[in-house]
Design a protein around this motif. Structure first.
Motif, mmCIF file in Angstrom:
data_model
loop_
_atom_site.group_PDB
_atom_site.id
_atom_site.type_symbol
_atom_site.label_atom_id
_atom_site.label_comp_id
_atom_site.label_asym_id
_atom_site.label_seq_id
_atom_site.Cartn_x
_atom_site.Cartn_y
_atom_site.Cartn_z
ATOM 1 N N ARG A 119 2.772 6.222 -2.558
ATOM 2 C CA ARG A 119 3.951 7.002 -2.934
ATOM 3 C C ARG A 119 3.924 7.362 -4.422
ATOM 4 O O ARG A 119 4.311 8.470 -4.809
ATOM 5 C CB ARG A 119 5.226 6.232 -2.600
ATOM 6 N N ILE A 120 3.435 6.458 -5.260
ATOM 7 C CA ILE A 120 3.325 6.751 -6.691
ATOM 8 C C ILE A 120 2.297 7.861 -6.924
ATOM 9 O O ILE A 120 2.526 8.775 -7.722
ATOM 10 C CB ILE A 120 2.980 5.476 -7.487
ATOM 11 N N VAL A 121 1.177 7.817 -6.196
ATOM 12 C CA VAL A 121 0.170 8.879 -6.310
ATOM 13 C C VAL A 121 0.754 10.215 -5.841
ATOM 14 O O VAL A 121 0.575 11.247 -6.495
ATOM 15 C CB VAL A 121 -1.101 8.502 -5.514
ATOM 16 N N PRO A 126 0.806 -1.234 0.000
ATOM 17 C CA PRO A 126 0.000 0.000 0.000
ATOM 18 C C PRO A 126 0.833 1.276 0.000
ATOM 19 O O PRO A 126 0.454 2.267 -0.629
ATOM 20 C CB PRO A 126 -0.832 -0.110 1.281
ATOM 21 N N HIS A 127 1.986 1.258 0.669
ATOM 22 C CA HIS A 127 2.807 2.463 0.701
ATOM 23 C C HIS A 127 3.401 2.772 -0.677
ATOM 24 O O HIS A 127 3.611 3.930 -1.005
ATOM 25 C CB HIS A 127 3.901 2.371 1.770
ATOM 26 N N THR A 128 3.630 1.763 -1.482
ATOM 27 C CA THR A 128 4.162 2.000 -2.823
ATOM 28 C C THR A 128 3.124 2.692 -3.693
ATOM 29 O O THR A 128 3.438 3.649 -4.403
ATOM 30 C CB THR A 128 4.626 0.681 -3.464
ATOM 31 N N LEU A 151 11.484 14.328 -6.102
ATOM 32 C CA LEU A 151 12.754 13.620 -5.864
ATOM 33 C C LEU A 151 12.681 12.748 -4.615
ATOM 34 O O LEU A 151 13.227 11.635 -4.588
ATOM 35 C CB LEU A 151 13.898 14.624 -5.751
ATOM 36 N N CYS A 152 12.007 13.235 -3.583
ATOM 37 C CA CYS A 152 11.860 12.467 -2.348
ATOM 38 C C CYS A 152 11.064 11.181 -2.612
ATOM 39 O O CYS A 152 11.412 10.111 -2.098
ATOM 40 C CB CYS A 152 11.175 13.327 -1.291
ATOM 41 N N CYS A 153 10.008 11.294 -3.394
ATOM 42 C CA CYS A 153 9.223 10.104 -3.746
ATOM 43 C C CYS A 153 10.072 9.098 -4.517
ATOM 44 O O CYS A 153 9.975 7.891 -4.274
ATOM 45 C CB CYS A 153 8.005 10.491 -4.574
#
Length: 189
Positions: A30-32, A25-27, A81-83
């Motif tokens: 993070r993409i969103v 779920p975190h991936t 960049l952080c993502c």
């Protein structure tokens, strides 16, 4: 099939499984968040600077306040960049065998996600305020208005995606802490 447990410390050093990484779920969150930061950055960089027909110099669409456009562009590009960095960490995370290193990575994720949620809250308030007080005579052709509204909207949505990332990361931290306690209790001396 994905194993239950504290994110696979027992599988550390195994083969890379891209499908397992994408299904976390975190991936997805993070993409969103990555896409939202790209939209914010792109809208302001592309259509955030305007000028009147009688002027040569361009000004920020948000009440001619350069700080508003600079904030949106800077935070959008830094969040992008952080993502990317944390997506790489998400892909590498199953390979980390040390529980202490896993804990550090998840703590960094929790802190970073909470920070970005706050940054986007401030950004939303700042951009919405500057858009509200902008004078119609500064933009008689109404150019860039859709881009400005999109930047405000996506900065609002970013508050929630980064907040959800914070909550998911806290759950992940609980699992890693459980794994650490389990190892301490049941490891043979």
């Amino acid at each position: 099939m994905m194993q239950r447990g504290a994110y696979g410390a027992s599988r550390a050093g195994g083969a890379f499984e891209p499908l397992a990484v994408i299904q976390q779920p975190h991936t997805g969150l993070r993409i969103v968040s990555w896409l939202f930061s790209l939209v914010i950055f792109g809208c302001i960089a592309n259509e955030g600077y305007i000028n009147r027909p009688d002027e040569v110099e361009q000004f920020c669409i948000f009440n001619r306040n350069q700080n508003a456009c600079n904030y949106a562009v800077s935070m959008g590009s830094l969040a992008f960049l952080c993502c990317m960095a944390f997506l790489a960490l998400d892909a590498y995370f199953p390979q980390i065998s040390s529980i202490n290193e896993r804990k550090k990575a998840v703590l960094a994720d929790v802190g970073t996600s909470a920070f970005w949620s706050f940054v986007w809250f401030v950004g939303f308030c700042f951009l919405a305020n500057q858009w509200q007080v902008a004078k119609p005579e500064d933009n008689p052709l109404r150019s860039g208005a859709d881009a400005a509204r999109a930047a405000i909207t996506f900065s609002f949505f970013s508050i929630f995606t980064w907040g959800a990332l914070t909550l998911v990361s806290l759950e992940r931290l609980k699992r890693v802490c459980f794994e650490e306690e389990y190892e301490e209790l049941f490891t043979q001396p």
